[in-house]
Design an enzyme around this catalytic site. Sequence first.
Site, PDB file in Angstrom:
ATOM      1  N   ASP A   1       0.855  -1.176   0.000  1.00 50.76           N
ATOM      2  CA  ASP A   1       0.000   0.000   0.000  1.00 50.76           C
ATOM      3  C   ASP A   1       0.896   1.232   0.000  1.00 50.76           C
ATOM      4  O   ASP A   1       1.949   1.243   0.657  1.00 50.76           O
ATOM      5  CB  ASP A   1      -0.923   0.025   1.214  1.00 50.76           C
ATOM      6  CG  ASP A   1      -1.889   1.204   1.164  1.00 50.76           C
ATOM      7  OD1 ASP A   1      -2.892   1.095   0.432  1.00 50.76           O
ATOM      8  OD2 ASP A   1      -1.637   2.211   1.838  1.00 50.76           O
TER       9      ASP A   1
ATOM     10  N   GLU B   1       1.073   5.592   0.256  1.00 52.71           N
ATOM     11  CA  GLU B   1       0.460   6.898   0.520  1.00 52.71           C
ATOM     12  C   GLU B   1       1.226   7.911  -0.314  1.00 52.71           C
ATOM     13  O   GLU B   1       2.462   7.842  -0.413  1.00 52.71           O
ATOM     14  CB  GLU B   1       0.539   7.253   2.009  1.00 52.71           C
ATOM     15  CG  GLU B   1      -0.135   6.250   2.936  1.00 52.71           C
ATOM     16  CD  GLU B   1      -1.616   6.077   2.666  1.00 52.71           C
ATOM     17  OE1 GLU B   1      -2.248   7.020   2.129  1.00 52.71           O
ATOM     18  OE2 GLU B   1      -2.148   4.999   2.984  1.00 52.71           O
TER      19      GLU B   1
ATOM     20  N   HIS C   1      -5.520   4.547   6.584  1.00 56.95           N
ATOM     21  CA  HIS C   1      -4.881   5.381   5.567  1.00 56.95           C
ATOM     22  C   HIS C   1      -3.400   5.582   5.860  1.00 56.95           C
ATOM     23  O   HIS C   1      -2.809   6.572   5.450  1.00 56.95           O
ATOM     24  CB  HIS C   1      -5.579   6.735   5.414  1.00 56.95           C
ATOM     25  CG  HIS C   1      -6.929   6.644   4.775  1.00 56.95           C
ATOM     26  ND1 HIS C   1      -7.104   6.281   3.452  1.00 56.95           N
ATOM     27  CD2 HIS C   1      -8.163   6.847   5.282  1.00 56.95           C
ATOM     28  CE1 HIS C   1      -8.388   6.278   3.171  1.00 56.95           C
ATOM     29  NE2 HIS C   1      -9.064   6.614   4.268  1.00 56.95           N
TER      30      HIS C   1
ATOM     31  N   ASP D   1      -2.852  -0.433   6.300  1.00 57.26           N
ATOM     32  CA  ASP D   1      -3.720  -0.796   5.179  1.00 57.26           C
ATOM     33  C   ASP D   1      -3.232  -2.070   4.490  1.00 57.26           C
ATOM     34  O   ASP D   1      -4.038  -2.887   4.043  1.00 57.26           O
ATOM     35  CB  ASP D   1      -3.784   0.352   4.175  1.00 57.26           C
ATOM     36  CG  ASP D   1      -4.606   1.526   4.690  1.00 57.26           C
ATOM     37  OD1 ASP D   1      -5.009   1.484   5.874  1.00 57.26           O
ATOM     38  OD2 ASP D   1      -4.849   2.478   3.931  1.00 57.26           O
TER      39      ASP D   1
END
Length: 567
Positions: free
Chosen positions: A21, A23, A162, A167
């Site tokens: 994941d 960001e 998040h 995540d």
Amino acid sequence: MQLAFDELGTPLRDVTFVVVDLETTGGAPSDAGITEIGAVKVRGGEVVGEFATLVDPGGPIPPQVVALTGITTAMVRAAPRLDRVLPAFLEFAAGAVLVAHNARFDTAFLRAACDTHGYPWPNPAVVCTLTLSRRVLGRHETRSHRLSALATLFGARTTPTHRALDDAKATVDVLHGLLERIGSLGVQSLEELLGYLPDVTPTQRRKRHLAAHLPGTPGVYLFRGPSDEVLYVGTASDLRRRVRQYFTASEGRGRMKEMVSVAERVEAVECAHSLEAGVRELRLLAAHRPAYNRRSRNPGKVWWVALTDEPFPRLSVVRRPRDGALGPFSSRNRATTVADTLAGLARLRTCTRRIPAAGSAEAPCVLAELGRCGAPCSGAQTTVDYAPSVRLVTGLVEGRDTTLLHRGHDQLGELAAAQHFERAARRRDELVALLRAVAKRHRLAALASVAELVGAAPDGAGGWEFAVVRHGRLASAGVARRGTPPLPVVDALVASAETVLPGTGPLRGANAEETALLWRWLTRPGVRLVRSSQPWAEPGHGAGPWRDWLGTADTATDLERTADALG
């Protein structure tokens, strides 16, 4: 349909997944920066490694992103930049299947990062849990396929926040929940998992049984239609596994999906090894011309450049090979280009008029005025004067004389020295095309001239793969597995080999594609010549000494240095 154990590909319990994941700062992958990477490596349902780091994107993080992720500019100020983080992540994920929720987003950023920092994208298999959940879960189970909703549905041990690692951990539990659901539907291997996607039509999936009877050996497969017509021909090192891919999402070609929808059965021709399969494929393509094989539209359609039979011969592009012809060429345009180059170097006439041996009194054309033709049409040349030009062409084609190559090389040097760069570049390309044509003709004709040749290639398991080649055609093929005496196998293959009667032309009647396939196999590293009825050798005064001039994409050659000089 439940598959037998030996039909399965890589069992899911043996697959290593890296659930990732990212960001980011928002925006497009090419513009935005990655602020955090989190990844979990799992195998057989167990976590075997984790990867987590903040990343300095090299700029401020927008307020709306800070509000969503909680990652501030101050937090990433001391974090490593992406050029340091990326190689570590690529090493962590090497050889694994990449998993992400909305994988298109994450892989787009990772691809862009690789492009920016000069790393090749490893092109791993990718599983998107968002796509998989939409395929598996009905509206009665969940109205949302967001990660938070799926984590709740499957009772994930980590709540999505998040933040990258949280995540990724939640996605691991979602992945395992989805795999449990589709396991009861017969999805037990990685290949079946990759095939369990929305773009697999129901017709494709229903016809998976067409591969059930196929052996797991090398060979050729034929898809047949309602009238038993051949729709498609292909080769495989494992027939069953290859044909089964046509009924999964790994087959994404629209034409193949259409073909599968029409197919009624699959026929297989088992072969001793991949070389025999390749040769049989070429022969079946020529025999059936299947509608869904692109390469079957014009099987065996090649062109040749040959001298005409008249007092003042010229070069003509023909379909039927003659003795002394140059080729083969895959297109008429390529053959015409080489013919024009060869005629210009040898100063052969290019007009199509018939000129008697005694000559004529016609006005010469502009080529004579430019010095590119001796103007036999006007009587300026006799057949005796014209004959040396013809001998130069036949000498080059037969591998006895390279005067024309030297002449072309000198012209190129003169153009470059005079700074006529565009003309020099065109001459360079013309000479490369001519050299490649001559080299191809020499190697194929040399092989086709050998009455019988036996080659042996190691099979990688201590045994040998054999091919009996007669006049450029495969006459017999077989194998000697590890522990089997090879010479008795060779004797049996020679005794049972097809009788090949040589025809006319440079290739003795052989198919150019088949002869080229045999030549590539025989010249591979590790292949040995067991016996030969006569010496197999290419001309010593042909294109061979000029091979460095042809160059390759990864070799600095004389030609490339000349091209650099030309700008």
